[in-house]
Motif scaffolding. Structure first.
Motif, PDB file in Angstrom:
ATOM      1  N   PRO A   4       2.054   8.589 -35.418  1.00 31.25           N
ATOM      2  CA  PRO A   4       2.771   8.683 -36.235  1.00 31.25           C
ATOM      3  C   PRO A   4       2.404  10.074 -37.329  1.00 31.25           C
ATOM      4  CG  PRO A   4       1.652   6.949 -36.701  1.00 31.25           C
ATOM      5  CD  PRO A   4       1.228   7.484 -35.691  1.00 31.25           C
ATOM      6  N   CYS A   5       2.864  10.647 -37.866  1.00 27.97           N
ATOM      7  CA  CYS A   5       3.026  11.399 -39.562  1.00 27.97           C
ATOM      8  C   CYS A   5       3.753  10.812 -40.531  1.00 27.97           C
ATOM      9  CB  CYS A   5       3.097  12.773 -38.263  1.00 27.97           C
ATOM     10  SG  CYS A   5       3.614  13.421 -40.014  1.00 27.97           S
ATOM     11  N   ARG A   6       3.444  10.786 -41.195  1.00 28.76           N
ATOM     12  CA  ARG A   6       4.409  10.555 -42.527  1.00 28.76           C
ATOM     13  C   ARG A   6       3.785  10.818 -43.548  1.00 28.76           C
ATOM     14  NH1 ARG A   6       1.202   5.960 -40.586  1.00 28.76           N
ATOM     15  NH2 ARG A   6       3.135   4.119 -39.518  1.00 28.76           N
ATOM     16  N   ILE A   7       5.370  11.283 -44.180  1.00 34.13           N
ATOM     17  CA  ILE A   7       5.452  12.123 -45.178  1.00 34.13           C
ATOM     18  C   ILE A   7       5.947  10.961 -46.717  1.00 34.13           C
ATOM     19  CG2 ILE A   7       6.159  13.939 -46.790  1.00 34.13           C
ATOM     20  CD1 ILE A   7       5.537  14.668 -43.569  1.00 34.13           C
ATOM     21  N   VAL A   8       4.503  11.046 -47.287  1.00 34.09           N
ATOM     22  CA  VAL A   8       4.418   9.998 -48.159  1.00 34.09           C
ATOM     23  C   VAL A   8       4.689  10.296 -49.734  1.00 34.09           C
ATOM     24  CG1 VAL A   8       3.035   7.802 -49.277  1.00 34.09           C
ATOM     25  CG2 VAL A   8       2.758   8.697 -46.269  1.00 34.09           C
ATOM     26  N   GLY A   9       5.440   9.547 -50.394  1.00 34.28           N
ATOM     27  CA  GLY A   9       5.931   9.692 -51.924  1.00 34.28           C
ATOM     28  C   GLY A   9       4.612   8.865 -52.669  1.00 34.28           C
ATOM     29  N   VAL A  10       3.709   9.415 -53.460  1.00 34.67           N
ATOM     30  CA  VAL A  10       3.262   9.028 -54.340  1.00 34.67           C
ATOM     31  C   VAL A  10       3.438   8.175 -55.495  1.00 34.67           C
ATOM     32  CG1 VAL A  10       1.683   8.799 -52.762  1.00 34.67           C
ATOM     33  CG2 VAL A  10       2.333  10.625 -55.188  1.00 34.67           C
ATOM     34  N   GLY A  11       5.109   9.013 -56.045  1.00 34.35           N
ATOM     35  CA  GLY A  11       5.546   8.308 -56.813  1.00 34.35           C
ATOM     36  C   GLY A  11       5.246   9.449 -58.510  1.00 34.35           C
ATOM     37  N   PRO A  12       4.650   8.754 -59.776  1.00 33.70           N
ATOM     38  CA  PRO A  12       5.059  10.246 -60.818  1.00 33.70           C
ATOM     39  C   PRO A  12       3.578  10.153 -60.951  1.00 33.70           C
ATOM     40  CG  PRO A  12       6.357   7.880 -61.690  1.00 33.70           C
ATOM     41  CD  PRO A  12       6.154   8.064 -60.031  1.00 33.70           C
ATOM     42  N   GLY A  13       2.611   9.115 -60.819  1.00 25.96           N
ATOM     43  CA  GLY A  13       1.331   9.235 -61.610  1.00 25.96           C
ATOM     44  C   GLY A  13       0.806   8.428 -61.842  1.00 25.96           C
ATOM     45  N   ASP A  14       1.210   6.753 -62.046  1.00 30.40           N
ATOM     46  CA  ASP A  14       0.996   5.413 -62.074  1.00 30.40           C
ATOM     47  C   ASP A  14       0.594   4.840 -60.369  1.00 30.40           C
ATOM     48  OD1 ASP A  14       0.432   3.394 -63.052  1.00 30.40           O
ATOM     49  OD2 ASP A  14       2.077   3.386 -63.958  1.00 30.40           O
ATOM     50  N   PRO A  15      -0.577   5.177 -60.715  1.00 24.07           N
ATOM     51  CA  PRO A  15      -1.065   3.948 -59.356  1.00 24.07           C
ATOM     52  C   PRO A  15      -0.621   2.967 -59.077  1.00 24.07           C
ATOM     53  CG  PRO A  15      -2.784   4.808 -60.777  1.00 24.07           C
ATOM     54  CD  PRO A  15      -2.212   5.062 -61.628  1.00 24.07           C
ATOM     55  N   GLU A  16       0.161   2.551 -59.826  1.00 31.40           N
ATOM     56  CA  GLU A  16       1.022   1.428 -59.730  1.00 31.40           C
ATOM     57  C   GLU A  16       2.482   1.459 -59.779  1.00 31.40           C
ATOM     58  OE1 GLU A  16       0.719  -1.852 -63.111  1.00 31.40           O
ATOM     59  OE2 GLU A  16      -1.729  -2.074 -63.292  1.00 31.40           O
ATOM     60  N   THR A  19       5.032   2.337 -53.880  1.00 29.85           N
ATOM     61  CA  THR A  19       5.413   1.710 -53.185  1.00 29.85           C
ATOM     62  C   THR A  19       5.013   0.545 -52.019  1.00 29.85           C
ATOM     63  OG1 THR A  19       5.459   2.964 -51.453  1.00 29.85           O
ATOM     64  CG2 THR A  19       7.282   2.655 -53.427  1.00 29.85           C
ATOM     65  N   LEU A  20       5.063  -0.707 -51.847  1.00 29.95           N
ATOM     66  CA  LEU A  20       3.822  -1.389 -50.604  1.00 29.95           C
ATOM     67  C   LEU A  20       3.829  -0.992 -49.166  1.00 29.95           C
ATOM     68  CD1 LEU A  20       5.474  -4.995 -51.224  1.00 29.95           C
ATOM     69  CD2 LEU A  20       3.176  -3.668 -51.548  1.00 29.95           C
ATOM     70  N   ARG A  21       5.247   0.238 -49.489  1.00 33.24           N
ATOM     71  CA  ARG A  21       4.842   0.499 -47.955  1.00 33.24           C
ATOM     72  C   ARG A  21       3.949   1.950 -47.737  1.00 33.24           C
ATOM     73  NH1 ARG A  21       4.794   0.314 -43.088  1.00 33.24           N
ATOM     74  NH2 ARG A  21       5.296   2.631 -41.689  1.00 33.24           N
ATOM     75  N   ALA A  22       3.942   2.393 -49.365  1.00 35.60           N
ATOM     76  CA  ALA A  22       3.232   3.642 -48.865  1.00 35.60           C
ATOM     77  C   ALA A  22       1.047   3.129 -49.083  1.00 35.60           C
ATOM     78  CB  ALA A  22       3.186   4.276 -50.512  1.00 35.60           C
ATOM     79  N   LEU A  23       1.647   2.169 -49.605  1.00 36.99           N
ATOM     80  CA  LEU A  23       0.077   2.129 -49.769  1.00 36.99           C
ATOM     81  C   LEU A  23      -0.472   1.780 -47.515  1.00 36.99           C
ATOM     82  CD1 LEU A  23      -0.207  -0.619 -52.798  1.00 36.99           C
ATOM     83  CD2 LEU A  23      -1.505   1.888 -52.390  1.00 36.99           C
ATOM     84  N   GLN A  24       0.225   0.791 -47.536  1.00 39.66           N
ATOM     85  CA  GLN A  24       0.475   0.630 -45.892  1.00 39.66           C
ATOM     86  C   GLN A  24       0.119   1.357 -44.972  1.00 39.66           C
ATOM     87  OE1 GLN A  24       0.138  -2.426 -44.645  1.00 39.66           O
ATOM     88  NE2 GLN A  24       0.197  -1.442 -42.590  1.00 39.66           N
ATOM     89  N   VAL A  25       0.832   2.400 -45.631  1.00 38.88           N
ATOM     90  CA  VAL A  25       0.394   4.166 -44.437  1.00 38.88           C
ATOM     91  C   VAL A  25      -0.547   4.397 -44.773  1.00 38.88           C
ATOM     92  CG1 VAL A  25       1.432   6.372 -44.005  1.00 38.88           C
ATOM     93  CG2 VAL A  25       3.373   4.083 -44.479  1.00 38.88           C
ATOM     94  N   PRO A 127       9.620   6.688 -48.985  1.00 36.26           N
ATOM     95  CA  PRO A 127       9.886   7.284 -50.722  1.00 36.26           C
ATOM     96  C   PRO A 127       9.404   6.821 -51.568  1.00 36.26           C
ATOM     97  CG  PRO A 127      11.264   5.798 -49.415  1.00 36.26           C
ATOM     98  CD  PRO A 127      10.315   6.072 -48.712  1.00 36.26           C
ATOM     99  N   GLY A 128       9.582   7.596 -52.543  1.00 36.40           N
ATOM    100  CA  GLY A 128       8.412   7.522 -53.479  1.00 36.40           C
ATOM    101  C   GLY A 128       9.240   7.187 -54.771  1.00 36.40           C
ATOM    102  N   ILE A 129       8.918   7.186 -56.237  1.00 39.81           N
ATOM    103  CA  ILE A 129       9.454   7.395 -57.476  1.00 39.81           C
ATOM    104  C   ILE A 129       9.306   8.481 -57.696  1.00 39.81           C
ATOM    105  CG2 ILE A 129       9.868   5.618 -59.863  1.00 39.81           C
ATOM    106  CD1 ILE A 129       8.990   3.033 -58.370  1.00 39.81           C
ATOM    107  N   PRO A 130      10.921   8.657 -58.552  1.00 33.51           N
ATOM    108  CA  PRO A 130      10.819  10.267 -59.068  1.00 33.51           C
ATOM    109  C   PRO A 130      10.367  10.203 -60.431  1.00 33.51           C
ATOM    110  CG  PRO A 130      13.058   9.131 -57.690  1.00 33.51           C
ATOM    111  CD  PRO A 130      11.973   7.955 -57.859  1.00 33.51           C
TER     112      PRO A 130
END
Ligand SMILES: C[S@@+](CC[C@H](N)C(=O)[O-])C[C@H]1O[C@@H](n2cnc3c(N)ncnc32)[C@H](O)[C@@H]1O
Length: 232
Positions: A4-16, A19-25, A127-130
């Motif tokens: 699998p190939c994933r395109i991952v949104g990592v959110g705006p800047g704060d590591p907190e 998303t849980l899915r981003a961490l899993q991926v 998806p990530g937080i914009p």
């Protein structure tokens, strides 16, 4: 079998705000690509730095943030080629995009090309937080309520339409705002709305700055990662 190939949104800047899915991926990925200029330098890779393991292969793809006339396509094709290679070698990979990949994100171009060139590669968009949502949360300013229209404007492309866009009403979010700040200030002043605007820079990063008066920001050197929110 293709990995699998994933395109991952990592959110705006704060590591907190990952998303849980981003961490899993990330934990399932063997190769991690990002737009930064070096393997260990870049806005997105720095957000996830604490989750990297020694066995992760990390590659900075040196995609320019300010696009030239080639619209970045050469860089996107390099990313897509690398992702296809990884998949066909059975290595799960992730391409990181700050914020959400599908909202003015580098990831969205990669998704389109990957789907067209390699439909056999299993693809997932995480998806990530914009940044816009994080900015609204930080300021405590609703983005849109009831009948209001929210305008999201990539400011550098619409320098001449700033006044016209403000006149549509509702809130507006101005991405890539640094280059049009002077124009935004004068158009807001002309409408007596300057105090309805704030600029956030590198939100969620250790060097974050927030300007509640845009005039305080105009003479500063501003990061590409700056946006202006104008509330209705
Ligand atoms: C190409 S757009 C990408 C938007 C991103 N995909 C998102 O969902 O927020 C880049 C612009 O987003 C804004 N931006 C992204 N991250 C930011 C942050 N942490 N602080 C302030 N603005 C940010 C800036 O206006 C920057 O020029």
């Amino acid at each position: 079998m293709n990995a699998p190939c994933r395109i991952v949104g990592v959110g705006p800047g704060d590591p907190e705000l990952l998303t849980l899915r981003a961490l899993q991926v990330l934990s399932e990925s063997r190769t991690i690509l990002h737009a930064g200029p070096r393997d260990d330098v870049g806005f997105a890779i720095e957000i996830i730095a604490e989750h990297l393991r020694p066995d992760h292969a990390v590659r900075g793809m040196a995609l320019a943030m300010r696009r030239g006339p080639d619209d970045g396509s050469v860089g996107y094709d390099r990313v897509v080629t690398a992702l296809i290679e990884e998949s066909r070698r059975g290595r799960p990979s992730a391409f990181l995009t700050e914020g959400d990949p599908m909202l003015f994100g580098t990831g969205s171009y990669v998704v389109e090309r990957l789907k067209a060139l390699a439909p056999d590669v299993p693809l997932e968009v995480v998806p990530g937080i914009p940044a816009m949502s994080a900015a609204a949360a930080r300021l405590g300013w609703p983005l849109a309520q009831k009948e209001e229209i929210l305008t999201i404007c990539p400011a550098t492309y619409h320098h001449d339409q700033v006044g016209e866009i403000l006149d549509r009403g509702g809130s507006s979010c101005w991405l890539k705002a640094a280059g049009v700040l002077g124009r935004l200030i004068s158009e807001l002043q002309a409408r007596d709305r300057l105090e309805h605007a704030a600029l956030v820079e590198r939100l969620g990063r250790p060097d974050e700055r927030i300007f509640l008066d845009l005039r305080d920001a105009v003479s500063r050197e501003l990061s590409y990662f700056s946006l202006v929110l104008v509330r209705s």
